[in-house]
Design a protein around this motif. Structure first.
Motif, PDB file in Angstrom:
ATOM      1  N   UNK A 127      10.960  19.922  -5.798  1.00  0.00           N
ATOM      2  CA  UNK A 127      12.533  19.054  -4.713  1.00  0.00           C
ATOM      3  C   UNK A 127      12.952  19.849  -3.768  1.00  0.00           C
ATOM      4  N   UNK A 128      12.193  20.321  -3.108  1.00  0.00           N
ATOM      5  CA  UNK A 128      12.813  20.806  -1.828  1.00  0.00           C
ATOM      6  C   UNK A 128      12.737  20.259  -0.920  1.00  0.00           C
ATOM      7  N   UNK A 129      11.687  18.918  -0.919  1.00  0.00           N
ATOM      8  CA  UNK A 129      11.352  18.470   0.067  1.00  0.00           C
ATOM      9  C   UNK A 129      13.008  17.820   0.380  1.00  0.00           C
ATOM     10  N   UNK A 130      12.809  17.535   2.096  1.00  0.00           N
ATOM     11  CA  UNK A 130      13.886  16.741   2.554  1.00  0.00           C
ATOM     12  C   UNK A 130      14.208  15.372   2.164  1.00  0.00           C
ATOM     13  N   UNK A 131      15.197  14.856   1.938  1.00  0.00           N
ATOM     14  CA  UNK A 131      15.517  13.908   0.732  1.00  0.00           C
ATOM     15  C   UNK A 131      15.224  13.407  -0.833  1.00  0.00           C
ATOM     16  N   UNK A 132      14.227  14.605  -1.527  1.00  0.00           N
ATOM     17  CA  UNK A 132      14.262  14.467  -3.076  1.00  0.00           C
ATOM     18  C   UNK A 132      14.862  13.978  -3.729  1.00  0.00           C
ATOM     19  N   UNK A 133      16.241  14.655  -2.965  1.00  0.00           N
ATOM     20  CA  UNK A 133      17.407  13.525  -4.001  1.00  0.00           C
ATOM     21  C   UNK A 133      17.380  11.874  -4.190  1.00  0.00           C
ATOM     22  N   UNK A 180      11.047  11.585   0.043  1.00  0.00           N
ATOM     23  CA  UNK A 180      10.500  12.345   1.231  1.00  0.00           C
ATOM     24  C   UNK A 180       9.569  11.866   2.448  1.00  0.00           C
ATOM     25  N   UNK A 181       8.385  11.617   1.948  1.00  0.00           N
ATOM     26  CA  UNK A 181       7.724  11.472   3.040  1.00  0.00           C
ATOM     27  C   UNK A 181       7.633   9.258   2.782  1.00  0.00           C
ATOM     28  N   UNK A 182       8.225   8.918   2.647  1.00  0.00           N
ATOM     29  CA  UNK A 182       8.487   7.694   2.627  1.00  0.00           C
ATOM     30  C   UNK A 182       7.482   6.224   2.611  1.00  0.00           C
ATOM     31  N   UNK A 183       7.207   7.400   0.812  1.00  0.00           N
ATOM     32  CA  UNK A 183       5.724   6.010   0.538  1.00  0.00           C
ATOM     33  C   UNK A 183       6.254   4.774  -0.357  1.00  0.00           C
ATOM     34  N   UNK A 184       5.563   4.198  -1.008  1.00  0.00           N
ATOM     35  CA  UNK A 184       6.338   3.517  -1.646  1.00  0.00           C
ATOM     36  C   UNK A 184       5.780   3.644  -3.056  1.00  0.00           C
ATOM     37  N   UNK A 185       6.862   3.688  -4.027  1.00  0.00           N
ATOM     38  CA  UNK A 185       6.533   4.057  -4.660  1.00  0.00           C
ATOM     39  C   UNK A 185       5.768   2.662  -6.316  1.00  0.00           C
ATOM     40  N   UNK A 186       5.946   1.735  -5.765  1.00  0.00           N
ATOM     41  CA  UNK A 186       5.460   0.823  -5.949  1.00  0.00           C
ATOM     42  C   UNK A 186       3.599   0.686  -5.504  1.00  0.00           C
ATOM     43  N   UNK A 187       3.478   1.322  -5.083  1.00  0.00           N
ATOM     44  CA  UNK A 187       2.200   1.032  -4.616  1.00  0.00           C
ATOM     45  C   UNK A 187       1.000   0.880  -5.485  1.00  0.00           C
ATOM     46  N   UNK A 188       1.609   0.874  -7.055  1.00  0.00           N
ATOM     47  CA  UNK A 188       0.192   1.251  -8.010  1.00  0.00           C
ATOM     48  C   UNK A 188      -0.616   1.913  -8.646  1.00  0.00           C
ATOM     49  N   UNK A 189      -1.949   2.313  -8.438  1.00  0.00           N
ATOM     50  CA  UNK A 189      -2.883   2.981  -9.472  1.00  0.00           C
ATOM     51  C   UNK A 189      -2.864   3.868  -8.636  1.00  0.00           C
ATOM     52  N   UNK A 190      -3.000   4.164  -7.116  1.00  0.00           N
ATOM     53  CA  UNK A 190      -3.944   4.562  -6.492  1.00  0.00           C
ATOM     54  C   UNK A 190      -1.674   5.688  -6.190  1.00  0.00           C
ATOM     55  N   UNK A 191      -1.500   5.737  -6.526  1.00  0.00           N
ATOM     56  CA  UNK A 191      -0.117   5.947  -6.102  1.00  0.00           C
ATOM     57  C   UNK A 191       0.084   8.122  -6.361  1.00  0.00           C
ATOM     58  N   UNK A 192      -0.369   8.146  -7.187  1.00  0.00           N
ATOM     59  CA  UNK A 192      -0.690   9.738  -7.675  1.00  0.00           C
ATOM     60  C   UNK A 192      -2.040  10.910  -6.816  1.00  0.00           C
ATOM     61  N   UNK A 193      -2.956   9.645  -6.147  1.00  0.00           N
ATOM     62  CA  UNK A 193      -3.513  10.055  -5.634  1.00  0.00           C
ATOM     63  C   UNK A 193      -3.280  10.418  -3.716  1.00  0.00           C
ATOM     64  N   UNK A 194      -2.806   9.521  -3.635  1.00  0.00           N
ATOM     65  CA  UNK A 194      -1.850   9.189  -2.449  1.00  0.00           C
ATOM     66  C   UNK A 194      -0.814  10.149  -1.821  1.00  0.00           C
ATOM     67  N   UNK A 195       0.112  10.709  -3.443  1.00  0.00           N
ATOM     68  CA  UNK A 195       1.653  10.969  -3.094  1.00  0.00           C
ATOM     69  C   UNK A 195       1.278  12.919  -2.790  1.00  0.00           C
TER      70      UNK A 195
END
Ligand code: TRP
Length: 434
Positions: free
Chosen positions: A185-191, A269-284
């Protein structure tokens, strides 16, 4: 036969095991990625609605049916009417199919535990994910290791290991999740992540999303596969299952929301894609660890605890076919475990390879992994929940007032079990699959 059946040493053990079954990869891995693929906050609204209303009924009915019949799934349905045996049989079958992809993700977690202990830079874990899932040998080995660990716990009986994992490891897991949430929550752009998660855009509603939300709700609560029925059949004393139902729903939803609040701010915050599928958590998640001092230690702790959560769920999945084999085929528990191990291994290997060599091998346009996930969560589990409600309501005649003190609530439950929930399940299956 009945005297030889295992049973829970106390009500608390049972509740912990049931919560342990519910809280798992479904909350941390599957929930954020399915939500990311289905529009964020709108999905959350539908999901929460389903969890808080519709899902209560089959969850409660599964536990009640297990507790009343004191049999594994096939026997439970058969004892209502021999003709219903086939509906019972669908449960261990679904269990085997669920296990065949669930344990692959379990394998990825083991790999990430080791990864946290190597000196690969955490920033690179994300790109490592692709290498990991494509490396067939190690992915298969880790899947089998995860499967073996669950089988060993299951073979040693259901109580000891589960009790430790739930009493000690789950609270620890919640603490580490809270810590990561504060950080995220404290990362930039968390909101932006919070907006994505909590500010619904109703123009994104579609039929497919409803089915996805239903599939996720059933999956995360372990409904529609006989796991809760089987666990319910080990309840000895005449205690209320109502409280257990609330506890399961409450803790499971809490963990899912925590996972979301941890993941989505970080994604934005890291500019990742929320719809990137099964790897989402492992990448984020590794991106979060990369920002934290001693990130690899936090990372190792996180994946160990996620592993524990996955094991307690994994055990409940395989308990369904194991219990059926022990009671129907009169196998010893050890032999049943060996048989279940072999069958799941056989199916999960092509599913593991669907990220590598078998990438282009499609069943109904989906890879083996996606096919298993979709057919179980979006078809078999809703179908099993439907049969369960109808049979429990109309034939076993589970009546709310046997279990629920409040008359009005008991009445609502009866109506829900016999009419409302079956109609909604049919409607969702119909529109979602059309
Ligand atoms: N609910 C578990 C999770 O969220 C997965 C699970 C365990 C499950 N047992 C089940 C799913 C039975 C469906 C049916 O990770």
């Amino acid at each position: 036969m009945e005297e030889n059946r295992p049973s829970w040493s106390s009500r608390l053990t049972f509740i912990l095991a049931a919560v342990g079954s519910a809280v798992g990869l479904g909350n941390i891995w599957r929930f954020p990625y399915i939500m990311g693929q289905n529009g964020g906050a709108v999905f959350l609204v539908v999901y929460l609605l389903l969890i808080l209303t519709i899902c209560f009924v089959p969850l409660f009915a599964e536990l009640a049916m297990g507790k009343i019949t004191k049999k594994e799934c096939i026997g439970a349905f058969e004892s209502v009417n021999p003709k219903f045996k086939i509906f019972g049989f669908l449960n261990p079958l679904t269990g085997i199919l669920v296990a065949s992809f669930y344990f692959i993700v379990g394998g990825w977690i083991i790999d990430y535990i080791f990864l946290s202990l190597t000196n690969i830079k955490i920033e690179d874990y994300g790109s490592y994910f692709v290498t990991l899932i494509q490396d067939s040998v190690s992915a298969c080995v880790f899947t089998l290791v995860f499967l073996l660990i669950c089988i060993i716990f299951a073979a040693r009986g259901i109580k000891k290991g589960i009790e430790f994992a739930n009493n000690v490891l789950m609270p620890l897991f919640a603490v580490i999740l809270l810590g990561l949430i504060v950080f995220s929550l404290n990362l930039p752009n968390a909101h932006e992540g919070l907006i994505y998660m909590f500010k619904p855009d109703f123009s994104k509603v579609n039929a497919h999303m409803f089915l996805a939300a239903l599939g996720q709700a059933l999956f995360t609560l372990s409904i529609g596969m006989g796991a809760l029925l089987t666990y319910g059949s080990y309840i000895r004393e005449d205690k209320s299952i109502l409280k257990s139902t609330y506890t399961i729903i409450f803790s499971d939803t809490l963990f899912a929301l925590m996972a979301g609040i941890m993941i989505f701010p970080a994604i934005f915050s890291f500019g990742l894609e929320p719809n990137s599928g099964a790897g989402l958590v492992f990448i984020t998640i590794p991106q979060i660890f990369a920002q934290i001092p001693y990130g690899n230690i936090v990372s190792a702790a996180f994946f160990v605890l996620l592993f524990a959560a996955a094991v307690t769920s994994g055990i409940s999945i395989i308990e369904v076919p194991i219990a059926s084999m022990v009671e129907r085929l009169k196998l010893t528990r050890t032999k049943a475990c060996a048989a279940v191990f072999s069958i799941i291994a056989l199916i999960s290997i092509p599913a593991t390879l669907s990220f590598g060599q078998l990438e282009n091998f499609k069943l109904c346009g989906k890879t083996v992994f996606d096919f298993l996930d979709f057919t179980t969560s979006s078809i078999l589990m809703p179908l099993n929940a439907l049969f369960l409600c109808l049979i429990a309501g109309w034939f076993l005649k589970i009546k709310g007032e046997h279990f629920i003190q409040n008359k009005f609530f008991a009445f609502l439950f009866d109506i829900g079990l016999k009419y409302v929930v079956p109609i909604i399940l049919v409607a969702l299956l119909y529109v979602g699959l059309k």
